[in-house]
Design a protein around this motif. Structure first.
Motif, PDB file in Angstrom:
ATOM      1  N   ILE A   2      -1.885  -2.369 -15.363  1.00 15.76           N
ATOM      2  CA  ILE A   2      -0.571  -1.855 -15.012  1.00 15.76           C
ATOM      3  C   ILE A   2       0.158  -1.512 -16.302  1.00 15.76           C
ATOM      4  N   LEU A   3       0.392  -0.241 -16.527  1.00 14.20           N
ATOM      5  CA  LEU A   3       0.995   0.219 -17.770  1.00 14.20           C
ATOM      6  C   LEU A   3       2.434  -0.248 -17.944  1.00 14.20           C
ATOM      7  N   THR A   4       3.102  -0.544 -16.842  1.00 15.47           N
ATOM      8  CA  THR A   4       4.516  -0.909 -16.919  1.00 15.47           C
ATOM      9  C   THR A   4       4.743  -2.402 -17.108  1.00 15.47           C
ATOM     10  N   GLU A   5       3.691  -3.208 -17.160  1.00 19.95           N
ATOM     11  CA  GLU A   5       3.818  -4.639 -17.416  1.00 19.95           C
ATOM     12  C   GLU A   5       3.696  -4.919 -18.905  1.00 19.95           C
ATOM     13  N   GLU A   6       4.574  -5.760 -19.433  1.00 16.11           N
ATOM     14  CA  GLU A   6       4.541  -6.092 -20.858  1.00 16.11           C
ATOM     15  C   GLU A   6       3.234  -6.797 -21.199  1.00 16.11           C
ATOM     16  N   ASP A 267       0.914  -3.785  -3.324  1.00 12.90           N
ATOM     17  CA  ASP A 267       2.102  -4.222  -2.595  1.00 12.90           C
ATOM     18  C   ASP A 267       3.109  -4.952  -3.476  1.00 12.90           C
ATOM     19  N   ALA A 268       2.623  -5.585  -4.554  1.00 17.97           N
ATOM     20  CA  ALA A 268       3.522  -6.376  -5.392  1.00 17.97           C
ATOM     21  C   ALA A 268       4.540  -5.516  -6.133  1.00 17.97           C
ATOM     22  N   PHE A 269       4.214  -4.240  -6.318  1.00 18.41           N
ATOM     23  CA  PHE A 269       5.106  -3.388  -7.087  1.00 18.41           C
ATOM     24  C   PHE A 269       5.595  -2.191  -6.281  1.00 18.41           C
ATOM     25  N   ALA A 270       5.590  -2.324  -4.959  1.00 19.22           N
ATOM     26  CA  ALA A 270       6.001  -1.215  -4.106  1.00 19.22           C
ATOM     27  C   ALA A 270       7.455  -0.834  -4.378  1.00 19.22           C
ATOM     28  N   GLY A 271       7.670   0.402  -4.822  1.00 20.18           N
ATOM     29  CA  GLY A 271       9.002   0.942  -4.997  1.00 20.18           C
ATOM     30  C   GLY A 271       9.791   0.366  -6.149  1.00 20.18           C
ATOM     31  N   ASN A 272       9.177  -0.418  -7.043  1.00 17.37           N
ATOM     32  CA  ASN A 272       9.932  -1.089  -8.094  1.00 17.37           C
ATOM     33  C   ASN A 272       9.331  -0.870  -9.481  1.00 17.37           C
ATOM     34  N   ARG A 273       8.685   0.230  -9.672  1.00 16.37           N
ATOM     35  CA  ARG A 273       8.155   0.557 -10.999  1.00 16.37           C
ATOM     36  C   ARG A 273       8.910   1.757 -11.537  1.00 16.37           C
ATOM     37  N   ALA A 320       9.618   0.632 -19.907  1.00 15.41           N
ATOM     38  CA  ALA A 320       9.057   0.520 -18.557  1.00 15.41           C
ATOM     39  C   ALA A 320       9.518  -0.754 -17.886  1.00 15.41           C
ATOM     40  N   GLU A 321       9.495  -0.734 -16.542  1.00  7.79           N
ATOM     41  CA  GLU A 321       9.884  -1.893 -15.740  1.00  7.79           C
ATOM     42  C   GLU A 321       8.947  -2.037 -14.560  1.00  7.79           C
ATOM     43  N   SER A 322       8.499  -3.263 -14.320  1.00 13.84           N
ATOM     44  CA  SER A 322       7.787  -3.632 -13.095  1.00 13.84           C
ATOM     45  C   SER A 322       8.526  -4.824 -12.522  1.00 13.84           C
ATOM     46  N   LEU A 323       9.317  -4.608 -11.466  1.00 13.61           N
ATOM     47  CA  LEU A 323      10.234  -5.639 -10.991  1.00 13.61           C
ATOM     48  C   LEU A 323       9.693  -6.453  -9.835  1.00 13.61           C
ATOM     49  N   GLY A 324       8.567  -6.046  -9.275  1.00 15.20           N
ATOM     50  CA  GLY A 324       8.031  -6.763  -8.133  1.00 15.20           C
ATOM     51  C   GLY A 324       8.788  -6.415  -6.854  1.00 15.20           C
ATOM     52  N   LYS A 325       8.438  -7.092  -5.774  1.00 14.90           N
ATOM     53  CA  LYS A 325       9.063  -6.800  -4.483  1.00 14.90           C
ATOM     54  C   LYS A 325      10.537  -7.180  -4.470  1.00 14.90           C
TER      55      LYS A 325
END
Length: 326
Positions: A2-6, A267-273, A320-325
């Motif tokens: 996942i490119l958006t995860e640190e 599903d963990a990153f649906a709509g939050n990347r 980048a941001e990956s905020l999760g559900k």
């Protein structure tokens, strides 16, 4: 992956001695880079397939998502190393070949920047050159070299990227021959000429590079600095303007940013990347007015103080941001 995860990655790199014709004199090292450095390379690497359709701003987002999707689905992470994803196993040879080529281009850009301090990397077939009937065509042959630039040295470099295949040794030798066959870029010899092959070793993604000695005769590339910088910066400027059309007008903000929503990988990153692409207002104004030859003068500008940004030496910044559900 996942490119958006640190994340910080390491990649094995083998450096072959340029003076050793046998290829047996090698130096192994580990190259370290972050997810944002990789994301910056994905953003700024041109894909020649993009020339199949005429340039227009709206397609730049699709190109970016295509490149990101390819990297995220073709590679997985084991510890801090990149490995081959099982998702590519069902693909046929031609599909794997395309992925191998584009991954090679992206990681060659990272290698060129971190090991040789090349500020840019542009395909020769993206640069308009005077006197040529077709971009990238020299006589009866098309060239696929990538051209780097070091502003401090004021000189260009030549890179040959190749993905490993069943005939990997032949492919790497051919890349060395292609790089070695360039005599001049502009009015002077290349600062360096490098062949780079990216491949999987026991499932881990790695690279082997070899710098080629200078030659006194061979291919000559001639183009203006303006044409070179236009080929590099124009797609990025068009992406920013497609996401935020108001940036085409002079404004008061010192840092121009576009927010791009990204599709979910699971599903963990649906709509939050999300990713953010930015550049200084002076650089933006230079590009939107078509003064690409001045881009090098304005590329080093301040990045927002709240942090989380990676700024390349080209003045292009990413976050980048990956905020999760939710």
């Amino acid at each position: 992956m996942i490119l958006t995860e640190e994340k910080t990655f390491i990649m094995p790199v083998t450096v072959v001695d340029a003076q050793d014709s046998s290829g047996l004199c090698k130096n192994d090292m580990m190259l370290e880079f972050t997810n944002l450095e990789l994301l910056h390379a994905v953003l700024t690497c041109t894909m020649p397939a993009g020339r199949l359709t005429p340039p227009y701003r709206e397609k730049r987002r699709h190109e970016l998502l295509q490149k990101m999707g390819m990297v995220e689905n073709a590679l997985d992470v084991k510890g801090d190393q990149l490995v081959k994803s099982s998702r590519t196993m069902y693909l046929d040879v031609s599909e794997k070949g395309v992925i191998s080529h584009y991954l090679g281009v992206i990681f060659t850009k990272i290698l060129a920047g971190k090991m040789f301090q090349d500020d840019y990397l542009v395909h020769i077939n993206q640069i308009e050159q005077p006197g040529l009937p077709e971009i990238g065509r020299y006589g009866k042959k098309y060239r696929y070299d990538m051209i780097g630039l070091q502003k401090g040295a004021g000189a260009y470099s030549v890179w040959e990227s190749v993905g490993r295949s069943e005939n990997s040794q032949t492919a790497f030798r051919n890349a060395c021959v292609e790089a070695g066959g360039v005599e001049k870029v502009g009015s002077s010899a290349p600062l360096h000429k490098v062949a780079c092959m990216n491949y999987y070793e026991r499932g881990f993604y790695t690279a082997v590079i070899r710098e080629i000695p200078q030659t006194e005769e061979g291919q000559r590339f001639s183009f203006t600095r303006e044409a070179y910088l236009r080929a590099y910066y124009q797609p990025i400027m068009e992406l920013l303007l497609a996401e935020r059309p108001e940036l085409i007008y002079p404004g008061s903000e010192s840092f121009c940013v576009a927010e791009i929503s990204l599709p979910a990988l699971n599903d963990a990153f649906a709509g939050n990347r999300r990713m953010y692409v930015g550049m200084g207002r002076q650089l933006m104004d230079c590009l939107r007015s078509g003064r690409y030859e001045r881009a090098d003068d304005w590329k080093n500008t301040e990045v927002p103080s709240h942090g989380g940004w990676f700024e390349g030496r080209d003045g292009i910044s990413v976050r980048a941001e990956s905020l999760g559900k939710e």
